[in-house]
Design an enzyme around this catalytic site. Structure first.
Site, PDB file in Angstrom:
ATOM      1  N   ASP A 442       0.857  -1.177   0.000  1.00 51.03           N
ATOM      2  CA  ASP A 442       0.000   0.000   0.000  1.00 51.03           C
ATOM      3  C   ASP A 442       0.897   1.232   0.000  1.00 51.03           C
ATOM      4  OD1 ASP A 442      -1.738   2.098   0.539  1.00 51.03           O
ATOM      5  OD2 ASP A 442      -2.912   0.992   2.029  1.00 51.03           O
ATOM      6  N   HIS A 443       0.863   2.000  -1.108  1.00 53.04           N
ATOM      7  CA  HIS A 443       1.785   3.122  -1.248  1.00 53.04           C
ATOM      8  C   HIS A 443       1.449   4.275  -0.309  1.00 53.04           C
ATOM      9  CE1 HIS A 443       5.166   4.919  -2.989  1.00 53.04           C
ATOM     10  NE2 HIS A 443       4.979   4.601  -4.252  1.00 53.04           N
ATOM     11  N   ARG A 444       0.310   4.208   0.369  1.00 55.67           N
ATOM     12  CA  ARG A 444       0.014   5.228   1.377  1.00 55.67           C
ATOM     13  C   ARG A 444       0.883   5.037   2.611  1.00 55.67           C
ATOM     14  NH1 ARG A 444      -6.246   4.303   2.404  1.00 55.67           N
ATOM     15  NH2 ARG A 444      -5.370   2.188   2.566  1.00 55.67           N
TER      16      ARG A 444
END
Length: 472
Positions: A442-444
């Site tokens: 998850d790039h968040r």
């Protein structure tokens, strides 16, 4: 007294369950905590025990029917009402009790249907509630007496003995149901196969998935009788028909979870191809060591241990994004999810506190999870609370992929097939055992550098298992 048993919430707010198979029928006597049904939630097939002892008076759903949480599943005559189970030595009548001539008096032979006063249990395995008073009392004679006409018992006879005798004469033995697991019975129902006519080829006559599929492909002629297509010695080809499979249970839950994950978390996938010859030699050495004869240590177990060690050094991959609180939660421990393909669809049970286990303990835990998942016996608790996952696509001969995150997790690692390939080794070309790792995150929560650091640490351990000693 007739008690209705409402379907409980079998885990984390599930709203419905499908009745896979009944273990009892109307008229059967059940004991406390006896398994009465196999029900399928959106996560697992679970065995449902009864909190009552008594006689089943009604089943409120048929096999294959979906029941909402809180709706009655079955009714049971417990025999603990005022008229059904008086204590020894208690008077037969009371001055305040209505006489048979009273117009408003309830029938003395009709059990009173009352709901439970206490709230029902909300998890499988709850056991019986403590309702006070004697825990278990003899009811067989009292229950049987309600089934016997008064003319059978003389005025000075033994009512309990006569009732028991007459009730026993009316007991009809139920035929034994073919031995199979709940997923196999569900498959047979979906394919229209009668398990009574299917010979079991499994251990001790167990009917397997292959047996059901073979019976389905054989069609109506499986019992040796001619069909319309073969009547008169002529064989005609029948046009194939479409197969429609209801979307429910695990498949429905998995689909919803994957859509939610794909359209909520921005996925990024990184790949790393490595020489795992040393890991494979390490695994083969452990398998040949008598000290580990009772354990099945696999490359998956080594990858799992590597993930736990690498997650300590890059805690961002072992985290959760909380939208409500606008916080990132980095977990103190690793609940390691292991994706398992089953007859009912994909499930991801997790090993609790996997980072605290030794390699051997981790291998045993993974093996147990896989076995219970294939048998459809995974407990709801094992399907919740995961923090990071592994999917072994290599067992299907796949080299790499882009796995979708489990909702609420920051990363998932796919391990590909191990292949012997020409590879650079110590300045020369040699045949080596090679594997590709695919990390989706998850790039968040995880930046590209953090994902690369984690993947590099996992790869370093698989290149040289001794490297793990530097990360403990």
């Amino acid at each position: 007294m007739i008690r209705e048993f409402p379907l409980p919430d079998l885990g984390e707010g599930l709203t419905e369950s499908e009745v896979v198979a009944w273990r009892v029928a109307v008229g059967d006597r059940v004991e406390l905590n006896q398994i009465v049904a196999d029900v399928e939630t959106a996560k697992a097939v679970v065995e449902l025990p009864t909190p009552y002892a008594g006689v089943i008076t009604a089943l409120h759903a048929v096999e294959g029917e979906t029941v909402n949480v809180g709706e009655p599943l079955f009714s049971c005559e417990t025999g603990d009402g005022a008229s059904g189970d008086s204590l020894p030595g208690a008077p037969a009548t009371d001055a305040s009790e209505p006489t048979p001539g009273d117009a408003d008096a309830p029938s003395a032979t009709t059990p009173e249907r009352v709901p439970d006063a206490a709230p029902g249990p909300n998890l499988v395995g709850y056991g019986a509630r403590d309702e006070g008073g004697p825990k278990r009392r003899a009811r067989r004679a009292a229950l049987a007496a309600d089934l016997v006409p008064q003319s059978v018992v003389g005025g000075d006879g033994d009512a309990a003995a006569a009732a028991t005798t007459v009730a026993a004469e009316h007991v009809v033995p139920r035929p034994e149901r073919p031995r199979s697991t709940p997923p196999v019975r569900k498959l047979a129902r979906d394919l229209g196969v009668d398990l009574e006519s299917v010979p079991g080829t499994g251990e001790r006559g167990l009917i397997t998935r292959a047996d059901v599929e073979a019976a389905a492909s054989a069609g109506p002629a499986a019992d040796g009788r001619p069909t319309d297509a073969t009547a008169g010695g002529e064989r005609r080809m029948e046009a194939p028909s479409d197969v429609r499979i209801p979307i429910r249970g695990v498949r429905k839950h998995t689909a919803a979870a994957m859509v939610r994950s794909a359209f909520t978390a921005p996925h990024v996938t990184e790949f790393l191809t490595i020489d795992v010859t040393a890991t494979m030699d390490f695994v083969r050495g452990l398998r040949e060591d008598r000290a580990f004869a009772g354990h099945r240590i696999t490359p998956l177990a080594v990858v799992a241990k590597a993930v736990c060690l690498a997650a300590r050094r890059t805690p961002e991959v072992n985290a959760r994004w909380e939208e409500d609180t606008q916080q990132i939660v980095q977990f103190a421990g690793v609940n390691l999810g292991i994706a398992a393909a089953t007859d009912r669809g994909l499930v991801v049970p997790n090993v609790k506190a996997a980072d605290r286990l030794t390699l051997v303990e981790l291998a045993d835990a993974i093996g147990e999870l896989a076995t219970t998942a294939r048998e459809g016996r995974t407990a709801p608790a094992d399907l919740t609370g995961g923090t990071i996952s592994i999917t072994n696509v290599g067992v299907f001969g796949i080299d790499a992929g882009t796995p979708i995150l489990n909702p609420g997790e920051a990363a998932i690692l796919a391990m590909g097939a191990v292949r012997r390939l020409p590879w650079e080794h110590r300045g020369e070309i040699a045949l080596r055992e090679v594997m590709t790792l695919s990390l989706s995150f998850d790039h968040r929560l995880v930046d590209g550098q953090q994902g690369a650091a984690f993947l590099t640490d996992v790869g370093a351990i698989l290149r040289d298992p001794a490297r793990a000693l530097t990360m403990v």
